[in-house]
Design a protein around this motif. Structure first.
Motif, PDB file in Angstrom:
ATOM      1  N   LEU A 183      27.004  -2.007  -5.314  1.00  0.00           N
ATOM      2  CA  LEU A 183      27.826  -2.044  -4.106  1.00  0.00           C
ATOM      3  C   LEU A 183      29.167  -1.366  -4.342  1.00  0.00           C
ATOM      4  O   LEU A 183      29.672  -0.630  -3.484  1.00  0.00           O
ATOM      5  CB  LEU A 183      28.034  -3.493  -3.665  1.00  0.00           C
ATOM      6  N   GLY A 184      29.730  -1.586  -5.526  1.00  0.00           N
ATOM      7  CA  GLY A 184      30.979  -0.897  -5.842  1.00  0.00           C
ATOM      8  C   GLY A 184      30.790   0.605  -5.963  1.00  0.00           C
ATOM      9  O   GLY A 184      31.686   1.386  -5.605  1.00  0.00           O
ATOM     10  N   GLY A 185      29.626   1.032  -6.485  1.00  0.00           N
ATOM     11  CA  GLY A 185      29.368   2.459  -6.587  1.00  0.00           C
ATOM     12  C   GLY A 185      29.177   3.127  -5.245  1.00  0.00           C
ATOM     13  O   GLY A 185      29.293   4.365  -5.137  1.00  0.00           O
ATOM     14  N   ALA A 186      28.874   2.364  -4.203  1.00  0.00           N
ATOM     15  CA  ALA A 186      28.683   2.945  -2.866  1.00  0.00           C
ATOM     16  C   ALA A 186      29.987   3.113  -2.112  1.00  0.00           C
ATOM     17  O   ALA A 186      30.015   3.766  -1.063  1.00  0.00           O
ATOM     18  CB  ALA A 186      27.718   2.068  -2.058  1.00  0.00           C
ATOM     19  N   LEU A 187      31.084   2.501  -2.593  1.00  0.00           N
ATOM     20  CA  LEU A 187      32.368   2.589  -1.904  1.00  0.00           C
ATOM     21  C   LEU A 187      33.058   3.898  -2.231  1.00  0.00           C
ATOM     22  O   LEU A 187      32.949   4.433  -3.349  1.00  0.00           O
ATOM     23  CB  LEU A 187      33.261   1.406  -2.294  1.00  0.00           C
ATOM     24  N   ARG A 188      33.846   4.431  -1.236  1.00  0.00           N
ATOM     25  CA  ARG A 188      34.603   5.645  -1.433  1.00  0.00           C
ATOM     26  C   ARG A 188      36.074   5.379  -1.127  1.00  0.00           C
ATOM     27  O   ARG A 188      36.431   4.356  -0.554  1.00  0.00           O
ATOM     28  CB  ARG A 188      34.067   6.759  -0.527  1.00  0.00           C
ATOM     29  N   VAL A 189      36.910   6.358  -1.494  1.00  0.00           N
ATOM     30  CA  VAL A 189      38.351   6.175  -1.331  1.00  0.00           C
ATOM     31  C   VAL A 189      38.734   6.025   0.132  1.00  0.00           C
ATOM     32  O   VAL A 189      39.648   5.275   0.479  1.00  0.00           O
ATOM     33  CB  VAL A 189      39.111   7.356  -1.969  1.00  0.00           C
ATOM     34  N   ASP A 190      38.044   6.707   1.021  1.00  0.00           N
ATOM     35  CA  ASP A 190      38.363   6.649   2.455  1.00  0.00           C
ATOM     36  C   ASP A 190      37.709   5.464   3.152  1.00  0.00           C
ATOM     37  O   ASP A 190      37.548   5.465   4.382  1.00  0.00           O
ATOM     38  CB  ASP A 190      37.940   7.950   3.132  1.00  0.00           C
ATOM     39  N   ASP A 191      37.306   4.441   2.348  1.00  0.00           N
ATOM     40  CA  ASP A 191      36.719   3.188   2.871  1.00  0.00           C
ATOM     41  C   ASP A 191      35.374   3.408   3.552  1.00  0.00           C
ATOM     42  O   ASP A 191      34.933   2.588   4.382  1.00  0.00           O
ATOM     43  CB  ASP A 191      37.671   2.498   3.849  1.00  0.00           C
ATOM     44  N   THR A 192      34.701   4.479   3.214  1.00  0.00           N
ATOM     45  CA  THR A 192      33.345   4.692   3.710  1.00  0.00           C
ATOM     46  C   THR A 192      32.348   4.243   2.659  1.00  0.00           C
ATOM     47  O   THR A 192      32.678   4.069   1.476  1.00  0.00           O
ATOM     48  CB  THR A 192      33.123   6.180   4.048  1.00  0.00           C
ATOM     49  N   VAL A 193      31.100   4.048   3.124  1.00  0.00           N
ATOM     50  CA  VAL A 193      30.030   3.616   2.234  1.00  0.00           C
ATOM     51  C   VAL A 193      28.925   4.654   2.271  1.00  0.00           C
ATOM     52  O   VAL A 193      28.427   5.028   3.342  1.00  0.00           O
ATOM     53  CB  VAL A 193      29.477   2.246   2.656  1.00  0.00           C
ATOM     54  N   THR A 194      28.541   5.106   1.054  1.00  0.00           N
ATOM     55  CA  THR A 194      27.450   6.072   0.909  1.00  0.00           C
ATOM     56  C   THR A 194      26.447   5.543  -0.095  1.00  0.00           C
ATOM     57  O   THR A 194      26.750   4.630  -0.864  1.00  0.00           O
ATOM     58  CB  THR A 194      28.003   7.427   0.423  1.00  0.00           C
ATOM     59  N   PRO A 195      25.253   6.065  -0.093  1.00  0.00           N
ATOM     60  CA  PRO A 195      24.290   5.603  -1.102  1.00  0.00           C
ATOM     61  C   PRO A 195      24.840   5.825  -2.521  1.00  0.00           C
ATOM     62  O   PRO A 195      25.444   6.850  -2.815  1.00  0.00           O
ATOM     63  CB  PRO A 195      23.056   6.465  -0.843  1.00  0.00           C
ATOM     64  N   PRO A 196      24.698   4.821  -3.410  1.00  0.00           N
ATOM     65  CA  PRO A 196      25.231   4.982  -4.770  1.00  0.00           C
ATOM     66  C   PRO A 196      24.526   6.103  -5.516  1.00  0.00           C
ATOM     67  O   PRO A 196      23.303   6.268  -5.396  1.00  0.00           O
ATOM     68  CB  PRO A 196      24.963   3.626  -5.413  1.00  0.00           C
ATOM     69  N   PRO A 197      25.270   6.885  -6.279  1.00  0.00           N
ATOM     70  CA  PRO A 197      24.651   7.964  -7.057  1.00  0.00           C
ATOM     71  C   PRO A 197      23.894   7.401  -8.258  1.00  0.00           C
ATOM     72  O   PRO A 197      23.969   6.210  -8.569  1.00  0.00           O
ATOM     73  CB  PRO A 197      25.843   8.819  -7.482  1.00  0.00           C
ATOM     74  N   LEU A 198      23.193   8.311  -8.939  1.00  0.00           N
ATOM     75  CA  LEU A 198      22.435   7.895 -10.122  1.00  0.00           C
ATOM     76  C   LEU A 198      23.346   7.364 -11.214  1.00  0.00           C
ATOM     77  O   LEU A 198      22.959   6.469 -11.977  1.00  0.00           O
ATOM     78  CB  LEU A 198      21.606   9.072 -10.639  1.00  0.00           C
ATOM     79  N   THR A 199      24.558   7.907 -11.316  1.00  0.00           N
ATOM     80  CA  THR A 199      25.499   7.407 -12.334  1.00  0.00           C
ATOM     81  C   THR A 199      25.838   5.943 -12.090  1.00  0.00           C
ATOM     82  O   THR A 199      26.041   5.180 -13.033  1.00  0.00           O
ATOM     83  CB  THR A 199      26.770   8.260 -12.322  1.00  0.00           C
ATOM     84  N   ALA A 200      25.913   5.557 -10.824  1.00  0.00           N
ATOM     85  CA  ALA A 200      26.192   4.146 -10.511  1.00  0.00           C
ATOM     86  C   ALA A 200      25.039   3.260 -10.969  1.00  0.00           C
ATOM     87  O   ALA A 200      25.253   2.162 -11.517  1.00  0.00           O
ATOM     88  CB  ALA A 200      26.449   3.973  -9.022  1.00  0.00           C
TER      89      ALA A 200
END
Length: 411
Positions: A31-48
């Motif tokens: 869930l933390g990996g899906a967060l972005r600086v602009d407060d949007t949520v995207t699917p977490p990358p493989l690194t996450a």
């Protein structure tokens, strides 16, 4: 009741608990990996996924090596920004969990490992963020504070567990102390009943034996007197059976605090001594009684002790002295009364040839329990002497004790 040590967790329960912790930590990291600086949520990358799997997979080792687990999860937290992820408290959830476990298990010195870990979590991310601004300071401070807050909660849990352990130990000791006191009281009460059994029943059996001897001696020459002795023998044995039945009934009670009112109400005292002497007269023992000083009323406990000592001493004269007479003397002074029972028979030589019986032991115990002393032994001029010195409360002390008891009852 526990013994103050934590019982080991069953293996199956431990696996389920660790599996749940790992799953929750993995989900938080994703869930933390899906967060972005602009407060949007995207699917977490493989690194996450990779970072969440590695950091969460380290958590089962926190039980065996809590310090190493904190260091390893902290290193994973340091890699959040270099891998292009946003540093948030969710990404350092495994570090917080391992910090909590360390605080619960380790001593205070080991907690110092959390401080450099928190500092690294704060210092490293800004170097990898191209557009870092002071607006991100609060976010990074929260990230750094997350393991510290978890450690505070862990330390609180440790203190609570220690407090509960101490309270359980105190409760266990208090319960053991109550049980021991109850057993001690029961043992003391049983001993007192046994002493009463000896003093009461042995006295009656001795009188019965003496009365039977007198009746047998008079049967051929004076049958009327023999009949009188036999009538007295019947009364004596009936009374002995009643005493025996009452005392044995107390001993058979299953309760821890037997009711001994049958033995203590009414409690005999020095006022019943003349009646006691008359029973020995009828059994063939001539007993004289003398008093020196001013007689005073005795408390029930001391009066009972004095009565039992006279009773047992005269019973021993009847059984062992082989004499027809004895003397009872009471000497009163300001603080004590001295009771002396003497005879001129041959019991002193017999007493030296055998160990002290329960009668002498019981008299000594009674005198000591009343705060007095007892001495028994052969007389230089022949015969045997039993001398007991018992305390006599003065009028002032008795009045103060009575007033204190009244005051307690009033409260």
């Amino acid at each position: 009741m526990t013994d103050g040590r934590r019982s080991p967790t069953p293996p199956i329960e431990s696996w389920w608990r660790d599996g749940t912790v790992v799953a929750v930590a993995f989900a938080l990291c994703l869930l933390g990996g899906a967060l972005r600086v602009d407060d949007t949520v995207t699917p977490p990358p493989l690194t996450a996924y990779f970072l969440a799997a590695v950091s969460s997979g380290l958590l089962p080792a926190r039980h065996r090596a809590p310090v190493a687990t904190v260091i390893a999860t902290t290193v994973c937290g340091m890699l959040v920004a270099p891998m292009g992820l946003l540093s948030t408290p969710l990404m350092v959830a495994p570090t917080a969990i391992s910090a909590y476990s360390l605080a619960v298990r380790a001593e205070r010195r080991a907690l110092a490992a959390l401080l450099p870990a928190a500092a690294l979590l704060v210092a490293v991310p800004p170097f990898f963020e191209t557009d870092f601004s002071w607006a991100d300071t609060s976010r990074l401070a929260t990230v750094a504070a997350t393991p510290l807050v978890a450690a505070v909660f862990g330390r609180s849990t440790r203190h609570r567990q220690a407090y509960l352990t101490v309270m359980e130990e105190r409760a266990r000791r208090a319960e053991e102390s109550r049980d021991e006191e109850a057993r001690r009281r029961v043992a003391g009460e049983r001993l007192r009943i046994a002493r009463e059994l000896h003093d009461l029943v042995a006295h009656q059996i001795t009188l019965a034996n003496a009365q039977a001897t007198v009746a047998a001696h008079l049967f051929a020459t004076r049958p009327e007197q023999a009949r009188t002795s036999l009538d007295e023998l019947v009364g004596t044995t009936r009374h002995a059976l009643d005493e025996l039945r009452a005392t044995v009934g107390l001993l058979r009670q299953p309760e821890d605090t037997p009711d001994t009112s049958a033995l203590t109400e009414p409690a005999p005292g020095l006022s019943q001594v003349p009646e006691l002497l008359s029973t020995f007269h009828r059994a063939g023992l001539a007993v004289s009684m003398h008093e020196d000083g001013t007689a005073r009323p005795l408390p029930p406990g001391i009066g009972l002790t004095a009565y039992r000592i006279i009773q047992e001493a005269l019973t021993n004269v009847t059984k062992h002295a082989a004499t027809g007479g004895a003397e009872v003397r009471l000497v009163w002074d300001r603080d004590h009364v001295t009771i002396t029972v003497t005879d001129n028979g041959g019991g002193a030589r017999k007493a030296q040839e055998r160990p002290p019986g329960y009668g002498l032991i019981g008299m000594s115990e009674r005198a000591a329990a009343a705060g007095g002393t007892l001495v028994a032994g052969a007389r230089p001029e022949g015969g045997f002497r039993v001398s007991a010195r018992l305390p006599v409360p003065t009028a002032g002390r008795t009045a103060r004790r009575t007033d204190g008891a009244t005051d307690r009852e009033g409260r």
